[in-house]
Design an enzyme around this catalytic site. Structure first.
Site, PDB file in Angstrom:
ATOM      1  N   ARG A  33       1.979 -53.367 -41.401  1.00 33.94           N
ATOM      2  CA  ARG A  33       1.964 -52.632 -40.129  1.00 33.94           C
ATOM      3  C   ARG A  33       3.383 -52.329 -39.660  1.00 33.94           C
ATOM      4  NH1 ARG A  33      -1.485 -55.567 -35.695  1.00 33.94           N
ATOM      5  NH2 ARG A  33      -1.041 -53.606 -34.628  1.00 33.94           N
ATOM      6  N   CYS A  56      -3.638 -43.487 -40.014  1.00 33.49           N
ATOM      7  CA  CYS A  56      -2.667 -44.416 -39.412  1.00 33.49           C
ATOM      8  C   CYS A  56      -3.329 -45.761 -39.071  1.00 33.49           C
ATOM      9  CB  CYS A  56      -1.974 -43.770 -38.224  1.00 33.49           C
ATOM     10  SG  CYS A  56      -0.399 -44.559 -37.870  1.00 33.49           S
ATOM     11  N   GLU A 107      -3.946 -34.841 -37.666  1.00 38.29           N
ATOM     12  CA  GLU A 107      -4.548 -34.111 -36.539  1.00 38.29           C
ATOM     13  C   GLU A 107      -3.490 -33.529 -35.610  1.00 38.29           C
ATOM     14  OE1 GLU A 107      -4.060 -37.237 -36.807  1.00 38.29           O
ATOM     15  OE2 GLU A 107      -3.753 -38.194 -34.850  1.00 38.29           O
ATOM     16  N   ILE A 115       3.982 -42.121 -37.153  1.00 39.64           N
ATOM     17  CA  ILE A 115       4.258 -42.739 -35.844  1.00 39.64           C
ATOM     18  C   ILE A 115       3.959 -44.239 -35.933  1.00 39.64           C
ATOM     19  CG2 ILE A 115       3.694 -42.741 -33.376  1.00 39.64           C
ATOM     20  CD1 ILE A 115       2.633 -39.836 -33.771  1.00 39.64           C
ATOM     21  N   ARG A 116       4.992 -45.035 -35.880  1.00 42.61           N
ATOM     22  CA  ARG A 116       4.844 -46.486 -36.086  1.00 42.61           C
ATOM     23  C   ARG A 116       3.872 -46.748 -37.242  1.00 42.61           C
ATOM     24  NH1 ARG A 116       3.152 -49.926 -32.474  1.00 42.61           N
ATOM     25  NH2 ARG A 116       1.754 -48.496 -31.424  1.00 42.61           N
ATOM     26  N   GLY A 125      -3.925 -45.203 -33.407  1.00 49.32           N
ATOM     27  CA  GLY A 125      -3.972 -45.913 -32.140  1.00 49.32           C
ATOM     28  C   GLY A 125      -3.414 -47.293 -32.404  1.00 49.32           C
ATOM     29  N   GLU A 126      -4.146 -48.277 -32.000  1.00 48.24           N
ATOM     30  CA  GLU A 126      -3.700 -49.654 -32.228  1.00 48.24           C
ATOM     31  C   GLU A 126      -4.787 -50.351 -33.040  1.00 48.24           C
ATOM     32  OE1 GLU A 126      -1.930 -52.989 -32.423  1.00 48.24           O
ATOM     33  OE2 GLU A 126      -3.543 -53.165 -30.959  1.00 48.24           O
ATOM     34  N   SER A 127      -4.435 -50.728 -34.265  1.00 50.81           N
ATOM     35  CA  SER A 127      -5.460 -51.190 -35.202  1.00 50.81           C
ATOM     36  C   SER A 127      -6.177 -52.459 -34.724  1.00 50.81           C
ATOM     37  CB  SER A 127      -4.866 -51.400 -36.597  1.00 50.81           C
ATOM     38  OG  SER A 127      -3.756 -52.266 -36.535  1.00 50.81           O
ATOM     39  N   HIS A 143      -0.387 -38.732 -39.321  1.00 53.33           N
ATOM     40  CA  HIS A 143      -1.324 -38.144 -38.339  1.00 53.33           C
ATOM     41  C   HIS A 143      -1.636 -36.683 -38.659  1.00 53.33           C
ATOM     42  CE1 HIS A 143      -1.511 -41.223 -35.075  1.00 53.33           C
ATOM     43  NE2 HIS A 143      -0.458 -41.684 -35.735  1.00 53.33           N
TER      44      HIS A 143
END
Ligand code: GLN
Length: 189
Positions: A103, A73, A169, A131-132, A46-48, A167
């Site tokens: 990051r 991630c 999952e 992903i990013r 997500g967004e850390s 990721h």
């Protein structure tokens, strides 16, 4: 066994789906009361910054040092000791792993990509969906590298903490979740 998935943002439903095939109970965690009785907790991507702030707003105190954590991630960033170039103000970290991360380390050209991850305990490679993704720029002597993409460490363990930059999952392969349960959580019992 009860395993929690931090359900703030990101692909927590997908993590829960994988875990449902492996443990008796999967619990979505949003509040301190949800931590009661957990044997392990997954911190998804997500967004850390958002995840870190959410943890700081209450949950953090309820997560004991001994609770096994699996960060993926953005979750890996949250577990890290530091961020290359210094953490921005307002980016809380749990600092449970002796790793320094960068990051969004792959830049725009390769913002998202897939590549083979080689695992130390299984000959079959794992399909890594990046992903990013962050990059682990350095790690201390207590950190075991359990998976590499090329020469890069992308799956690491330190004690009860497991973390990967991709990721797991999002692919139809439960091996990393199984490793967390069978090697990290059960080891801890
Ligand atoms: N770029 C995100 C961050 O730095 C992590 C991306 C992800 O979790 N897929 O927080």
């Amino acid at each position: 066994m009860i395993i929690g998935v931090l359900a703030v943002q990101g692909s927590f439903e997908e993590h829960a789906q994988v875990l449902k095939g492996l443990v008796e109970e999967v619990r979505l965690v949003r509040a301190v009361k949800d931590l009661h009785g957990l044997q392990g907790l997954v911190i998804p991507g997500g967004e850390s910054t958002t995840i870190g702030r959410f943890l700081d707003s209450g949950l953090r105190g309820g997560i004991s040092d001994g609770l096994p954590l699996f960060g993926t991630c953005a979750g890996l960033i949250v577990l890290a000791k530091g961020i290359a170039g210094g953490a921005k103000e307002g980016q809380p970290l749990l600092k449970r792993m002796d790793i320094e991360v960068e990051r969004n380390a792959y830049g725009r050209q390769r913002e998202s990509f897939e590549d083979e991850v080689r695992l130390t305990w299984d000959e079959r490679p794992f399909r890594g969906v990046f992903i990013r993704a962050p990059r682990i720029v350095s790690h201390g002597p207590d950190v075991d590298v359990l998976g590499v993409q090329g020469d890069e460490p992308v799956l690491v363990r330190q004690g009860v903490n497991l973390a990967c930059t991709f990721h797991p999952e999002l692919v139809d392969d439960e091996r990393l979740h199984r490793y967390f349960i069978e090697e990290v959580v059960k080891d801890d019992e």
